[in-house]
Design a protein around this motif. Sequence first.
Motif, PDB file in Angstrom:
ATOM      1  N   UNK A  76       0.861  -1.178   0.000  1.00 18.66           N
ATOM      2  CA  UNK A  76       0.000   0.000   0.000  1.00 18.66           C
ATOM      3  C   UNK A  76       0.896   1.225   0.000  1.00 18.66           C
ATOM      4  N   UNK A  77       0.515   2.219  -0.781  1.00 14.97           N
ATOM      5  CA  UNK A  77       1.322   3.434  -0.919  1.00 14.97           C
ATOM      6  C   UNK A  77       0.430   4.651  -0.777  1.00 14.97           C
ATOM      7  N   UNK A  78       0.926   5.665  -0.091  1.00 13.39           N
ATOM      8  CA  UNK A  78       0.172   6.900   0.071  1.00 13.39           C
ATOM      9  C   UNK A  78       1.075   8.117   0.006  1.00 13.39           C
ATOM     10  N   UNK A  79       0.455   9.266  -0.091  1.00 12.16           N
ATOM     11  CA  UNK A  79       1.160  10.539  -0.003  1.00 12.16           C
ATOM     12  C   UNK A  79       0.259  11.510   0.725  1.00 12.16           C
ATOM     13  N   UNK A 109      -3.175  17.992   4.822  1.00 17.42           N
ATOM     14  CA  UNK A 109      -4.091  17.524   5.865  1.00 17.42           C
ATOM     15  C   UNK A 109      -4.686  16.155   5.597  1.00 17.42           C
ATOM     16  N   UNK A 110      -4.365  15.554   4.448  1.00 24.69           N
ATOM     17  CA  UNK A 110      -5.024  14.318   4.024  1.00 24.69           C
ATOM     18  C   UNK A 110      -4.002  13.303   3.530  1.00 24.69           C
ATOM     19  N   UNK A 111      -4.125  12.073   4.000  1.00 25.14           N
ATOM     20  CA  UNK A 111      -3.309  10.975   3.470  1.00 25.14           C
ATOM     21  C   UNK A 111      -4.070  10.355   2.309  1.00 25.14           C
ATOM     22  N   UNK A 112      -3.522  10.465   1.117  1.00 29.79           N
ATOM     23  CA  UNK A 112      -4.190   9.982  -0.083  1.00 29.79           C
ATOM     24  C   UNK A 112      -3.605   8.630  -0.488  1.00 29.79           C
ATOM     25  N   UNK A 113      -4.484   7.663  -0.742  1.00 31.38           N
ATOM     26  CA  UNK A 113      -4.054   6.316  -1.125  1.00 31.38           C
ATOM     27  C   UNK A 113      -3.724   6.288  -2.613  1.00 31.38           C
ATOM     28  N   UNK A 114      -2.490   6.040  -2.912  1.00 32.36           N
ATOM     29  CA  UNK A 114      -2.061   5.909  -4.303  1.00 32.36           C
ATOM     30  C   UNK A 114      -2.429   4.526  -4.829  1.00 32.36           C
ATOM     31  N   UNK A 134      -3.341  -0.162   9.044  1.00 34.16           N
ATOM     32  CA  UNK A 134      -2.025   0.421   9.313  1.00 34.16           C
ATOM     33  C   UNK A 134      -1.943   1.857   8.810  1.00 34.16           C
ATOM     34  N   UNK A 135      -2.568   2.132   7.675  1.00 36.99           N
ATOM     35  CA  UNK A 135      -2.595   3.511   7.172  1.00 36.99           C
ATOM     36  C   UNK A 135      -3.488   4.396   8.044  1.00 36.99           C
ATOM     37  N   UNK A 136      -4.568   3.841   8.590  1.00 33.79           N
ATOM     38  CA  UNK A 136      -5.384   4.617   9.528  1.00 33.79           C
ATOM     39  C   UNK A 136      -4.537   5.020  10.736  1.00 33.79           C
ATOM     40  N   UNK A 137      -3.716   4.102  11.207  1.00 30.12           N
ATOM     41  CA  UNK A 137      -2.847   4.409  12.341  1.00 30.12           C
ATOM     42  C   UNK A 137      -1.882   5.545  11.999  1.00 30.12           C
ATOM     43  N   UNK A 138      -1.416   5.568  10.749  1.00 34.98           N
ATOM     44  CA  UNK A 138      -0.535   6.648  10.309  1.00 34.98           C
ATOM     45  C   UNK A 138      -1.274   7.976  10.301  1.00 34.98           C
ATOM     46  N   UNK A 139      -2.527   7.969   9.848  1.00 36.94           N
ATOM     47  CA  UNK A 139      -3.346   9.184   9.857  1.00 36.94           C
ATOM     48  C   UNK A 139      -3.458   9.732  11.280  1.00 36.94           C
ATOM     49  N   UNK A 143      -1.617  13.104  12.917  1.00 31.71           N
ATOM     50  CA  UNK A 143      -2.647  14.100  13.193  1.00 31.71           C
ATOM     51  C   UNK A 143      -3.206  14.707  11.896  1.00 31.71           C
ATOM     52  N   UNK A 144      -3.464  13.840  10.930  1.00 33.11           N
ATOM     53  CA  UNK A 144      -4.098  14.259   9.687  1.00 33.11           C
ATOM     54  C   UNK A 144      -5.614  14.145   9.847  1.00 33.11           C
ATOM     55  N   UNK A 145      -6.356  14.863   9.010  1.00 30.04           N
ATOM     56  CA  UNK A 145      -7.808  14.880   9.174  1.00 30.04           C
ATOM     57  C   UNK A 145      -8.475  13.621   8.640  1.00 30.04           C
ATOM     58  N   UNK A 146      -7.884  12.997   7.605  1.00 34.01           N
ATOM     59  CA  UNK A 146      -8.552  11.844   7.018  1.00 34.01           C
ATOM     60  C   UNK A 146      -7.627  11.091   6.070  1.00 34.01           C
TER      61      UNK A 146
END
Length: 221
Positions: A76-79, A109-114, A134-139, A143-146
Motif C-alpha cells: 500500500x502506498x500513500x502521499x 491535511x489528508x493521506x491519499x491512497x495511491x 495500518x494507514x489509519x494508524x498513520x493518519x 494528526x491528519x484529518x482523514x
Amino acid sequence: MYKELYLMVDHIPQKMLIRNYTIADFEQLIEVQKLAFPPPFAADLWWTKEQIIEHVKRFSTGAICAEVNGEIIGSMTGLIIDSKQYGEQHQWSQVTDNGYIRNHNPFGDTLYVVDICVVPVYRKWGVGKWLMQSMYETVVQMRLSRLLGGGRMPGYAAKYEQFSIPPQKYVENVLSGEWTDPVISFMLRCGRMPVAIAENYLDDEESRHHAVIMEWRNPFM
C-alpha cells in the motif's frame, strides 16, 4: 512501521509482518502488482523501479508492505496532500503525480491512497484490511484529518452492459446490498465512506474509467 500479527488461515495462525518497503524490494513489489492487476487492467499502470524509488525517498512512512515467510504478498502506498488543492472530480494521475508522488506535501491535511494491492491467493486472509488499518494508524499518528482515495468499480462494466445504468446507480445498488463489488465492498468493510464518484479517474475498462472517492475520517480530530 514494523509490526507482527497473526492471520487465521484455515484455523491455523500464520505470522505476517507489516513494514515499510525499501528500494531493495522493488522486484517483489512489481510482481505483486502484476498478479494483483491482470489484464484488462492496463500494464503501464504497474509500478516501475523509478516510481518505487520516489515513494521511498519522498514519503517512506506511506510505503508499506505485507510479508509472509519472507515473501511480499501485498503493498500500500500513500502521499500527503492539501485537500483544498484537489476537487472531488480529480484524476488519479493528477493527485498522485502519475504514481511518482513528487507532489507529496508534508504540510497537507489528508493521506491519499495511491495504491493498495494483494496477491489474489492471499486476499481471503484479511491482508488488505490490515494494510488499510495500518494507514489509519498513520493518519492518527500524524494528526491528519482523514484518509482519502479512489476505489475502483470492477463490477461496473458488466452491469452496464446488462442494464445501461449510470455509475451512481451502480454504487447505490452496492450500498443497498443488492449487488457486491470486490473493491467497493472491501473498502466499506474497512470503514471507508463514499463521498463522490469521479469520471475518467483511471484507465480502467472494468470500471468504465470511474472510481468512488472514499474517505476514513480521523475520529480524534
